[in-house]
Design a protein around this motif. Structure first.
Motif, PDB file in Angstrom:
ATOM      1  N   LEU A 114       9.008  -7.409 -20.279  1.00  0.00           N
ATOM      2  CA  LEU A 114       8.451  -8.239 -21.113  1.00  0.00           C
ATOM      3  C   LEU A 114       9.056  -9.603 -20.628  1.00  0.00           C
ATOM      4  O   LEU A 114       8.217 -10.983 -20.231  1.00  0.00           O
ATOM      5  CB  LEU A 114       8.609  -8.338 -22.681  1.00  0.00           C
ATOM      6  CG  LEU A 114       7.210  -7.178 -23.225  1.00  0.00           C
ATOM      7  CD1 LEU A 114       7.334  -7.014 -24.933  1.00  0.00           C
ATOM      8  CD2 LEU A 114       5.859  -8.297 -23.045  1.00  0.00           C
ATOM      9  N   GLU A 115       9.994  -8.988 -20.675  1.00  0.00           N
ATOM     10  CA  GLU A 115      10.976 -10.179 -19.902  1.00  0.00           C
ATOM     11  C   GLU A 115      11.063 -10.221 -18.787  1.00  0.00           C
ATOM     12  O   GLU A 115      10.490 -11.690 -18.112  1.00  0.00           O
ATOM     13  CB  GLU A 115      12.675 -10.269 -20.634  1.00  0.00           C
ATOM     14  CG  GLU A 115      13.659 -11.463 -20.192  1.00  0.00           C
ATOM     15  CD  GLU A 115      14.634 -10.691 -20.751  1.00  0.00           C
ATOM     16  OE1 GLU A 115      16.120 -12.125 -19.839  1.00  0.00           O
ATOM     17  OE2 GLU A 115      15.634 -10.285 -20.910  1.00  0.00           O
ATOM     18  N   ILE A 116      10.635  -9.678 -17.975  1.00  0.00           N
ATOM     19  CA  ILE A 116      10.633  -9.893 -16.768  1.00  0.00           C
ATOM     20  C   ILE A 116       9.477 -10.087 -16.607  1.00  0.00           C
ATOM     21  O   ILE A 116       9.306 -11.460 -15.363  1.00  0.00           O
ATOM     22  CB  ILE A 116      10.126  -8.549 -15.841  1.00  0.00           C
ATOM     23  CG1 ILE A 116      12.018  -7.996 -16.078  1.00  0.00           C
ATOM     24  CG2 ILE A 116       9.760  -8.583 -14.105  1.00  0.00           C
ATOM     25  CD1 ILE A 116      12.080  -6.316 -15.170  1.00  0.00           C
ATOM     26  N   MET A 117       8.453 -10.155 -16.758  1.00  0.00           N
ATOM     27  CA  MET A 117       6.847 -10.947 -16.646  1.00  0.00           C
ATOM     28  C   MET A 117       6.253 -12.202 -17.608  1.00  0.00           C
ATOM     29  O   MET A 117       6.199 -12.212 -16.856  1.00  0.00           O
ATOM     30  CB  MET A 117       6.069  -9.998 -18.046  1.00  0.00           C
ATOM     31  CG  MET A 117       5.753  -8.336 -17.199  1.00  0.00           C
ATOM     32  SD  MET A 117       5.101  -6.789 -18.642  1.00  0.00           S
ATOM     33  CE  MET A 117       3.255  -7.905 -18.522  1.00  0.00           C
ATOM     34  N   ASP A 122       6.142 -17.701 -16.515  1.00  0.00           N
ATOM     35  CA  ASP A 122       6.765 -18.819 -18.301  1.00  0.00           C
ATOM     36  C   ASP A 122       5.838 -19.764 -18.969  1.00  0.00           C
ATOM     37  O   ASP A 122       5.956 -20.317 -20.520  1.00  0.00           O
ATOM     38  CB  ASP A 122       7.622 -19.741 -17.003  1.00  0.00           C
ATOM     39  CG  ASP A 122       8.252 -20.177 -18.525  1.00  0.00           C
ATOM     40  OD1 ASP A 122       8.926 -19.747 -19.439  1.00  0.00           O
ATOM     41  OD2 ASP A 122       8.347 -21.715 -18.166  1.00  0.00           O
ATOM     42  N   ASP A 123       4.173 -19.856 -18.533  1.00  0.00           N
ATOM     43  CA  ASP A 123       3.083 -20.697 -18.998  1.00  0.00           C
ATOM     44  C   ASP A 123       2.728 -20.103 -19.728  1.00  0.00           C
ATOM     45  O   ASP A 123       1.601 -20.336 -20.998  1.00  0.00           O
ATOM     46  CB  ASP A 123       2.530 -21.454 -17.904  1.00  0.00           C
ATOM     47  CG  ASP A 123       1.626 -20.507 -17.423  1.00  0.00           C
ATOM     48  OD1 ASP A 123       2.402 -19.684 -17.182  1.00  0.00           O
ATOM     49  OD2 ASP A 123       0.795 -21.735 -16.726  1.00  0.00           O
ATOM     50  N   LYS A 129       4.932 -14.882 -27.034  1.00  0.00           N
ATOM     51  CA  LYS A 129       4.097 -14.376 -28.520  1.00  0.00           C
ATOM     52  C   LYS A 129       4.554 -12.246 -29.063  1.00  0.00           C
ATOM     53  O   LYS A 129       5.357 -12.479 -29.815  1.00  0.00           O
ATOM     54  CB  LYS A 129       2.928 -14.681 -29.446  1.00  0.00           C
ATOM     55  CG  LYS A 129       2.667 -15.723 -29.534  1.00  0.00           C
ATOM     56  CD  LYS A 129       1.324 -16.312 -29.562  1.00  0.00           C
ATOM     57  CE  LYS A 129       0.722 -18.115 -30.174  1.00  0.00           C
ATOM     58  NZ  LYS A 129      -0.399 -18.015 -30.833  1.00  0.00           N
ATOM     59  N   VAL A 130       4.006 -11.848 -27.644  1.00  0.00           N
ATOM     60  CA  VAL A 130       4.191 -10.703 -27.121  1.00  0.00           C
ATOM     61  C   VAL A 130       5.609 -10.225 -27.734  1.00  0.00           C
ATOM     62  O   VAL A 130       6.037  -9.343 -28.148  1.00  0.00           O
ATOM     63  CB  VAL A 130       3.311  -9.567 -26.580  1.00  0.00           C
ATOM     64  CG1 VAL A 130       3.915  -8.049 -26.207  1.00  0.00           C
ATOM     65  CG2 VAL A 130       1.790 -10.169 -26.616  1.00  0.00           C
ATOM     66  N   GLU A 131       6.641 -10.751 -26.684  1.00  0.00           N
ATOM     67  CA  GLU A 131       8.106 -10.566 -26.969  1.00  0.00           C
ATOM     68  C   GLU A 131       8.428 -11.299 -27.917  1.00  0.00           C
ATOM     69  O   GLU A 131       9.603 -10.107 -28.768  1.00  0.00           O
ATOM     70  CB  GLU A 131       8.392 -11.629 -25.802  1.00  0.00           C
ATOM     71  CG  GLU A 131       9.788 -11.893 -25.120  1.00  0.00           C
ATOM     72  CD  GLU A 131      10.887 -11.974 -24.092  1.00  0.00           C
ATOM     73  OE1 GLU A 131      11.489 -11.962 -23.588  1.00  0.00           O
ATOM     74  OE2 GLU A 131      10.127 -13.029 -23.930  1.00  0.00           O
ATOM     75  N   ALA A 132       7.695 -11.660 -28.646  1.00  0.00           N
ATOM     76  CA  ALA A 132       8.502 -12.774 -29.960  1.00  0.00           C
ATOM     77  C   ALA A 132       8.351 -11.539 -31.109  1.00  0.00           C
ATOM     78  O   ALA A 132       9.394 -11.369 -32.031  1.00  0.00           O
ATOM     79  CB  ALA A 132       8.361 -13.758 -30.805  1.00  0.00           C
ATOM     80  N   LYS A 133       7.169 -11.181 -30.985  1.00  0.00           N
ATOM     81  CA  LYS A 133       7.146  -9.946 -31.800  1.00  0.00           C
ATOM     82  C   LYS A 133       7.761  -8.640 -31.833  1.00  0.00           C
ATOM     83  O   LYS A 133       8.215  -7.961 -32.479  1.00  0.00           O
ATOM     84  CB  LYS A 133       5.464  -9.135 -32.083  1.00  0.00           C
ATOM     85  CG  LYS A 133       4.896 -10.487 -32.677  1.00  0.00           C
ATOM     86  CD  LYS A 133       5.243 -10.702 -34.127  1.00  0.00           C
ATOM     87  CE  LYS A 133       4.104 -12.174 -35.121  1.00  0.00           C
ATOM     88  NZ  LYS A 133       4.540 -12.248 -35.848  1.00  0.00           N
TER      89      LYS A 133
END
Length: 313
Positions: A114-117, A122-123, A129-133
């Protein structure tokens, strides 16, 4: 000897025999009552202490001997059930620790992708939101893993002499930015000199982090945070105080339960402590101390960590 004299003598003998019989019955009944009270008192002691003692009945009465024997059989069955429950509980906690660890690994990999994506897009708000969850889920699994290890007795906690003053100052400093952002009034009372107690630095830092996070999150309405370090001859106390909504007395004993939440019917918001307070309580106990709560709703809420003072002080 006249008939009247003989009759009087017989009546006197009968009366004496009746008195002897009644006295023997009284003594016998009194003895049984005494033995039953002893058995009852011993059972109460065993129940309160949770020990594996047995009932000792010193008597020639076969009924009381049989009663004592039956009670001891029940106590033996109780002991076996307790042992089986303890084994099952430990096995369940170890299994939970293993499952938590197994789930953490793929979650970490998912977060990496997810971080790579996100770096490539970046926008993308949905991706953020998916990364935060995903991070929330990983944090929850980390807490499950920590608690499971603590309850299974697998946590590596080496108790030694630690400087409580220094750890308290470091812990508050870690929250400096968020306290400034939220415009908190901060009150600190930590002695300039070193205050030593029996504990483990990482464990105490985790306790204070959980308590300070809880105060910032649930005490935000009061805009106040206090940390006070005090001591007596044998004990060190750390008070974390806020002036938020607080907790009603009927719920105070339950805030340390796993995943306990309390729903505020006025605003329908969930005021839950998750696992943070459970972990803090467990760690405090394993350090040889305790963690307890004193709360007056909408006035002042204080969590107090109690640790044993270092014996060399």
């Amino acid at each position: 000897m006249s008939d009247q004299t003989i009759l009087f003598f017989l009546l006197a003998v009968i009366a004496a025999l009746l008195l002897i019989i009644l006295y023997q019955r009284f003594v016998f009944s009194k003895g049984i009552q005494t033995k039953l009270k002893e058995i009852s008192r011993k059972l109460e002691e065993i129940q309160k202490s949770g020990s594996d003692e047995k009932i000792m009945v010193f008597t020639d009465n076969p009924v009381l001997m049989e009663l004592g024997s039956q009670i001891n059989r029940l106590l033996l069955d109780r002991q076996k059930i307790k042992a089986e429950f303890k084994r099952g509980e430990i096995a369940s906690k170890k299994m939970l620790a293993n499952i938590s660890h197994d789930i953490k690994t793929p979650l970490t990999v998912i977060l990496g992708y997810l971080e790579i994506m996100r770096l490539a897009h970046d926008d993308d708000e949905m991706l953020k939101k998916v990364e935060a969850k995903a991070k929330q889920v990983l944090d929850l699994m980390n807490q499950f893993f920590t608690l499971a290890k603590l309850e299974a007795g697998d946590a590596n906690i080496n108790i030694s002499r630690i400087n409580i003053s220094e750890i308290c100052r470091e812990s508050v400093l870690g929250f400096y930015e968020i306290l400034v952002q939220k415009d908190f009034e901060v009150e600190i009372s930590i002695p300039d000199r070193a205050v030593y107690a029996r504990g483990e630095k990482n464990a105490l830092q985790r306790i204070l982090f959980n308590l300070l996070s809880n105060a910032v999150r649930y005490g935000s309405e009061g805009k106040y945070l206090g940390i006070f370090l005090r001591e007596d001859q044998n004990t060190v106390f750390i008070d974390i105080t806020d002036k938020g909504k607080g907790i009603e007395k009927e719920f105070a004993d339950r805030v340390f339960e796993r995943l306990y939440t309390m729903e505020d019917s006025r605003n329908r918001e969930i005021q839950g402590n998750g696992l943070g307070l459970t972990i803090a309580k467990n760690l405090a106990v394993q350090l040889g101390g305790d963690l307890y709560l004193d709360s007056t709703p909408n006035t002042r809420t204080t969590f107090t960590v109690r640790l044993k003072k270092n014996i060399s002080d």
